[in-house]
Design an enzyme around this catalytic site. Structure first.
Site, PDB file in Angstrom:
ATOM      1  N   LYS A  46       0.838  -1.201   0.000  1.00 43.56           N
ATOM      2  CA  LYS A  46       0.000   0.000   0.000  1.00 43.56           C
ATOM      3  C   LYS A  46       0.878   1.258   0.000  1.00 43.56           C
ATOM      4  CE  LYS A  46      -4.259   1.745   1.155  1.00 43.56           C
ATOM      5  NZ  LYS A  46      -5.598   1.340   0.773  1.00 43.56           N
ATOM      6  N   LYS A  72      -5.887 -10.831  -6.231  1.00 45.07           N
ATOM      7  CA  LYS A  72      -6.874 -11.316  -5.253  1.00 45.07           C
ATOM      8  C   LYS A  72      -8.242 -10.672  -5.490  1.00 45.07           C
ATOM      9  CE  LYS A  72      -7.380  -9.778  -0.952  1.00 45.07           C
ATOM     10  NZ  LYS A  72      -7.324  -9.485   0.483  1.00 45.07           N
ATOM     11  N   LYS A 103     -13.019  -6.482  -2.315  1.00 40.53           N
ATOM     12  CA  LYS A 103     -14.167  -5.566  -2.318  1.00 40.53           C
ATOM     13  C   LYS A 103     -13.844  -4.266  -3.045  1.00 40.53           C
ATOM     14  CE  LYS A 103     -13.830  -6.477   2.550  1.00 40.53           C
ATOM     15  NZ  LYS A 103     -14.415  -6.965   3.714  1.00 40.53           N
TER      16      LYS A 103
HETATM   17  P1  AMP Z   1     -11.188  -8.731   4.906  1.00 39.28           P
HETATM   18  O1  AMP Z   1     -12.352  -8.600   3.994  1.00 39.28           O
HETATM   19  O2  AMP Z   1      -9.931  -8.161   4.317  1.00 39.28           O
HETATM   20  O3  AMP Z   1     -11.472  -8.296   6.302  1.00 39.28           O
HETATM   21  O4  AMP Z   1     -10.890 -10.288   4.988  1.00 39.28           O
HETATM   22  C1  AMP Z   1     -11.635 -11.154   5.789  1.00 39.28           C
HETATM   23  C2  AMP Z   1     -11.206 -12.574   5.589  1.00 39.28           C
HETATM   24  O5  AMP Z   1     -11.486 -13.003   4.239  1.00 39.28           O
HETATM   25  C3  AMP Z   1      -9.694 -12.805   5.782  1.00 39.28           C
HETATM   26  O6  AMP Z   1      -9.517 -14.051   6.415  1.00 39.28           O
HETATM   27  C4  AMP Z   1      -9.169 -12.845   4.383  1.00 39.28           C
HETATM   28  O7  AMP Z   1      -7.990 -13.615   4.296  1.00 39.28           O
HETATM   29  C5  AMP Z   1     -10.326 -13.514   3.634  1.00 39.28           C
HETATM   30  N1  AMP Z   1     -10.324 -13.134   2.211  1.00 39.28           N
HETATM   31  C6  AMP Z   1     -10.554 -11.896   1.705  1.00 39.28           C
HETATM   32  N2  AMP Z   1     -10.463 -11.905   0.358  1.00 39.28           N
HETATM   33  C7  AMP Z   1     -10.163 -13.194   0.005  1.00 39.28           C
HETATM   34  C8  AMP Z   1      -9.930 -13.849  -1.243  1.00 39.28           C
HETATM   35  N3  AMP Z   1     -10.008 -13.213  -2.405  1.00 39.28           N
HETATM   36  N4  AMP Z   1      -9.656 -15.184  -1.213  1.00 39.28           N
HETATM   37  C9  AMP Z   1      -9.589 -15.858  -0.044  1.00 39.28           C
HETATM   38  N5  AMP Z   1      -9.792 -15.293   1.164  1.00 39.28           N
HETATM   39  C10 AMP Z   1     -10.074 -13.972   1.203  1.00 39.28           C
END
Ligand code: AMP
Ligand code: TRP
Length: 327
Positions: free
Chosen positions: A111, A194, A197
């Site tokens: 970032k 990846k 959102k």
């Molecule tokens: P976050 O939305 O960044 O708070 O992520 C919440 C959880 O979702 C964490 O355990 C991330 O590792 C998992 N996660 C988010 N995006 C992905 C993705 N594209 N593939 C697999 N796991 C994800």
């Protein structure tokens, strides 16, 4: 009983990546472990948020936890900012974490390289320590996360070990739990990135997407020109990603899917995947609509905060005592 802690940030609508990489595991684990699933709202404000959207999303995520199958009678579901001990422990642990360690966090480095450090909050920089506090407050043994969070759980182990060595046994040393398939669901349009959102709209399936949108996104997912349904991440990232998604949601192995679709073209394969996804997501959406506006959701969150506060306050008292901060 061993303990599990995990959390999701309310910084955007939930994605298929969150569902596959995180939530499907939460659901499996709740039968064997004492589980704490948190809406980590204080992590969301490390980058700017719009007040009303944030307020809405905090409860959206809690409702999705339940709609996806987390049973509030088995697991504790709560909102991070309703348990003050998270920020209190975070400060204490910051004083026990080195700047060099934070400089090595790849999420921060990426970032900072992209946007520079002038516009980046110091909360974004220290957020792995807040995550460590989340985990350590509850004596968590296992932390189910996607691949991107592995480094943060490793830092948590380092911080906890150092604290224990310096001040006496205080924290349980946690381990990350990363799924073998689906730990990194990729963007449908740019399958080397990846699914997230904040990225590409067309490349990211949201748990709130309507059936026709899901179908459209899957049908237009980027693949290759070989026309062979085969798992090969290096040479066929698009098809491999779709195979991973298919495998997780149907519980069929990648091998058996390659076999099942060996005489099909990409269009037929995608159509089958879209149908499977809609079959999974549609009932979740219905349950979500019911729970999101119910009084029951507030009751679950109140109950969750009460239990989490009790445990977290106890841990903070112990930590303060170790440091000479209690009268
Ligand atoms: P976050 O939305 O960044 O708070 O992520 C919440 C959880 O979702 C964490 O355990 C991330 O590792 C998992 N996660 C988010 N995006 C992905 C993705 N594209 N593939 C697999 N796991 C994800
Ligand atoms: N940092 C995690 C993410 O971006 C979310 C998170 C915060 C978390 N605290 C946690 C995950 C504790 C597991 C355990 O996805």
């Amino acid at each position: 009983m061993k303990k599990i802690f995990s959390g999701i940030k309310p910084s955007g609508d939930l994605t298929l990546g969150n569902y596959i990489g995180a939530i499907t595991n939460f659901i499996k684990l709740q039968h064997e472990y004492e589980c704490y699933f948190c809406v980590v709202d204080l992590h969301a404000i490390t980058v700017p948020q719009i007040k009303l959207e944030l307020k809405k999303r905090i409860k959206d995520i809690a409702a999705f936890y339940i709609a996806c199958g987390i049973d509030p009678n088995k697991s504790t579901i709560f909102i991070q900012s309703e348990v003050h001990a998270h920020t209190e422990l975070s400060w204490i642990l910051e004083c026990n974490t080195y700047i060099g360690e934070l400089n090595r966090m790849t999420q921060y480095k990426d970032k900072a390289n992209k946007v520079g450090t002038d516009g980046l909050s110091s909360g974004f920089y220290t957020y792995p320590v807040l995550m460590a506090s989340d985990i350590l407050l509850y004596d968590s043994d296992l932390v189910p996360v996607g691949e991107d969070q592995k480094q943060h759980v490793e830092l948590t182990r380092d911080i906890a070990t150092r604290f224990n060595n310096k001040h006496g046994d205080t924290f349980t040393i946690p381990e990350h739990l990363i799924p073998k398939v689906g730990a990194r669901i990729m963007d449908l349009q740019e399958p080397t990135k990846k699914m997230s959102k904040s990225e590409n709209d067309k490349g990211c399936i949201l748990l709130l997407d309507e059936a026709n949108i899901i179908r459209k996104k899957i049908m237009s997912a980027k693949t290759d020109s070989e026309m062979k349904i085969k798992y090969d991440v290096l040479n066929k990232p698009g098809i491999s990603n779709l195979l991973s998604i298919f495998s997780i949601i149907t519980k069929k192995s990648i091998n058996s899917l390659e076999n099942e679709f060996k005489n099909c073209n990409y269009g037929e394969f995608k159509k089958a995947l879209a149908n499977e996804l809609i079959n999974i997501i549609h009932p979740i959406q219905q349950k979500y609509e019911n729970i999101r506006t119910s009084r029951e959701l507030d009751e679950i969150l109140d109950e969750g905060a009460k239990k989490a506060n009790y445990l977290a306050n106890k841990k903070v008292r112990k930590v303060k005592k170790r440091l000479g901060l209690l009268r």
